[in-house]
Design an enzyme around this catalytic site. Structure first.
Site, PDB file in Angstrom:
ATOM      1  N   CYS A 153       2.614  -5.313   6.755  1.00 26.11           N
ATOM      2  CA  CYS A 153       2.324  -4.899   5.380  1.00 26.11           C
ATOM      3  C   CYS A 153       3.548  -4.210   4.770  1.00 26.11           C
ATOM      4  CB  CYS A 153       1.129  -3.951   5.349  1.00 26.11           C
ATOM      5  SG  CYS A 153      -0.443  -4.744   5.754  1.00 26.11           S
ATOM      6  N   HIS A 172       0.827  -1.214   0.000  1.00 22.11           N
ATOM      7  CA  HIS A 172       0.000   0.000   0.000  1.00 22.11           C
ATOM      8  C   HIS A 172       0.857   1.257   0.000  1.00 22.11           C
ATOM      9  CE1 HIS A 172       0.590   0.990   4.347  1.00 22.11           C
ATOM     10  NE2 HIS A 172       0.652  -0.326   4.510  1.00 22.11           N
TER      11      HIS A 172
END
Length: 427
Positions: free
Chosen positions: A345, A326
């Site tokens: 992440c 992301h």
């Protein structure tokens, strides 16, 4: 003898008869005694000497970056050459250390430690022997140190600070062990990975978008902390979310959000995070006992916007760990050397370039302008890729690229057993 141009502007003699070249040694970023080649006759009867471009080396230090991917079919072969040379270095006694000190050394400095630095850089091939052993930190040493820093994932500022000294003082036998350990990983990943794929090297905190065997783009990444590690896995990217909502994972609610609310009850409102029960009823923060784990029973959602933790784009791939790639609003972290800050992440620098490439591979009507336009709307938009893209989250701490430059990264998750404690090195 032919004259070829090797890494860093160094000219290399190649023997046509044997087919062997000094590139196997010099291009590895390792020292090569100059008696090996000597001057070579050139056309017109002139003599061609060993040449260097150290005066313009600071313009060329990016040459340690190769257009060949880290996981090319030949990377294991390049690693084998590097292992052979590092075995020779170890057998010869390794390299010396560089003393620390309160004074930071940089170009223009004059200090006895510069002599140690020169010896160390010559031993690893980052500085030519012809540069000598002066105690002056000149442009030759500056260029050599920057090359060393690039090969080790450090900020290439040409400053001999604490992190650089620590990397310089890792013994040669430890570097050899790293190369040997990573040979197993590289061989296991040497097969065909797809015409187009994305590779995240976790210890390097770097992403490669690869197309037809060449790196289309590289992206600096921020990956998982030591206690919240990014998982090692193979998967496929199947969807992009523009202007995403972020649903806070339960682990982050417990480890981060509850402590922050104890410190500042306005934390949720400041960051546009709302609370919902599982019947989709919105709650106020006052309805929760923050001295307990009660908050983990609810859903915390951050609205799209400048402060959203996912930034403007979320990249989804199949996995059981609830992680994804992301964007991020905290872009200053990309400028750090140690980029291990996430909860698992992977944050992507210049994510718009990456997603444009992804979309153009299967959704021909997408362009960079369209990506920018969708993000400007601020409205959530989900886009399924018509053709999924292979994704590899890997763990490689030592490798040699197609240009023969040897790279090392810190074993941040302690998977290498580089000090020989007897623990099994893990893939």
């Amino acid at each position: 003898m032919n004259l070829l141009s090797g890494p860093f502007g160094i000219k290399l003699h190649v023997n046509k008869t044997t087919g062997k070249s000094l590139m196997g040694l010099c291009a590895l970023g390792l020292a090569v005694p100059f008696v090996l080649g000597g001057p070579a006759p050139a056309q017109g009867g002139q003599t061609v000497e060993w040449a260097d471009n150290f005066d313009i080396a600071t313009e060329n230090i990016t040459e340690v970056k190769s257009s060949a991917p880290t996981l090319s079919p030949n990377t294991a072969d390049y690693n084998a050459i590097a292992i052979n040379r590092y075995q020779q270095i170890v057998q010869a006694g390794g390299w010396g250390t560089v003393s620390g000190g309160s004074k930071t050394l940089r170009i223009g400095s004059r200090d006895p430690r510069v002599v140690e630095l020169r010896r160390r850089l010559i031993a690893s091939g980052d500085l030519e022997q012809q540069a000598g052993l002066s105690d002056t930190f000149d442009s030759y040493v500056d260029a050599g140190l920057r090359r060393f820093q690039l090969r080790h994932g450090l900020i290439p500022d040409g400053v001999m600070g604490a992190d650089t000294v620590a990397a310089l003082n890792v013994p040669a036998h430890v570097r050899l062990r790293q190369l040997e350990t990573n040979m197993i990983r590289l061989r296991s990943m040497s097969g065909f990975k797809g015409d187009r794929y994305v590779m995240v090297n976790i210890p390097a905190a770097e992403i490669e978008a690869v197309e037809n065997g060449r790196v289309r783009s590289r992206h600096t990444a921020v990956v998982g902390k030591i206690d919240r590690q990014t998982p090692i896995l193979n998967s496929k990217i199947y969807e992009l979310n523009f202007n995403p909502y972020w649903t806070v994972p339960k682990s982050i609610i417990r480890k981060d959000l509850i402590p922050k609310m104890k410190e500042d009850p306005q934390y949720l409102s400041k960051n546009n995070i709302r609370i919902f029960d599982w019947s989709n009823n919105e709650l106020s923060w006052q309805q929760i006992d923050w001295n307990t784990d009660e908050a983990t029973q609810y859903r915390f959602t951050q609205d799209p916007g400048a402060e959203n933790s996912l930034g403007n784009v979320r990249i989804n791939f199949h996995n059981k760990h609830q992680v994804y790639l992301h964007d991020t609003p905290s872009k200053t972290l990309f400028g750090e050397a140690n980029r291990f800050h996430s909860s698992g992440c992977v944050r992507v620098q210049n994510v718009r370039e990456l997603v444009t490439w992804m979309l153009q591979s299967s959704n021909a009507d997408w362009s960079r302008n369209k990506v920018d336009s969708v993000i400007r709307t601020g409205e959530r938009e989900d886009v399924k890729l018509k053709k999924s893209i292979p994704l590899y989250l890997t763990y490689v701490t030592a490798w040699s690229n197609a240009d023969g430059v040897v790279h090392f990264r810190e074993d941040i998750y302690d998977r290498d057993d580089i000090h020989g404690t007897g623990s099994q090195a893990r893939l």
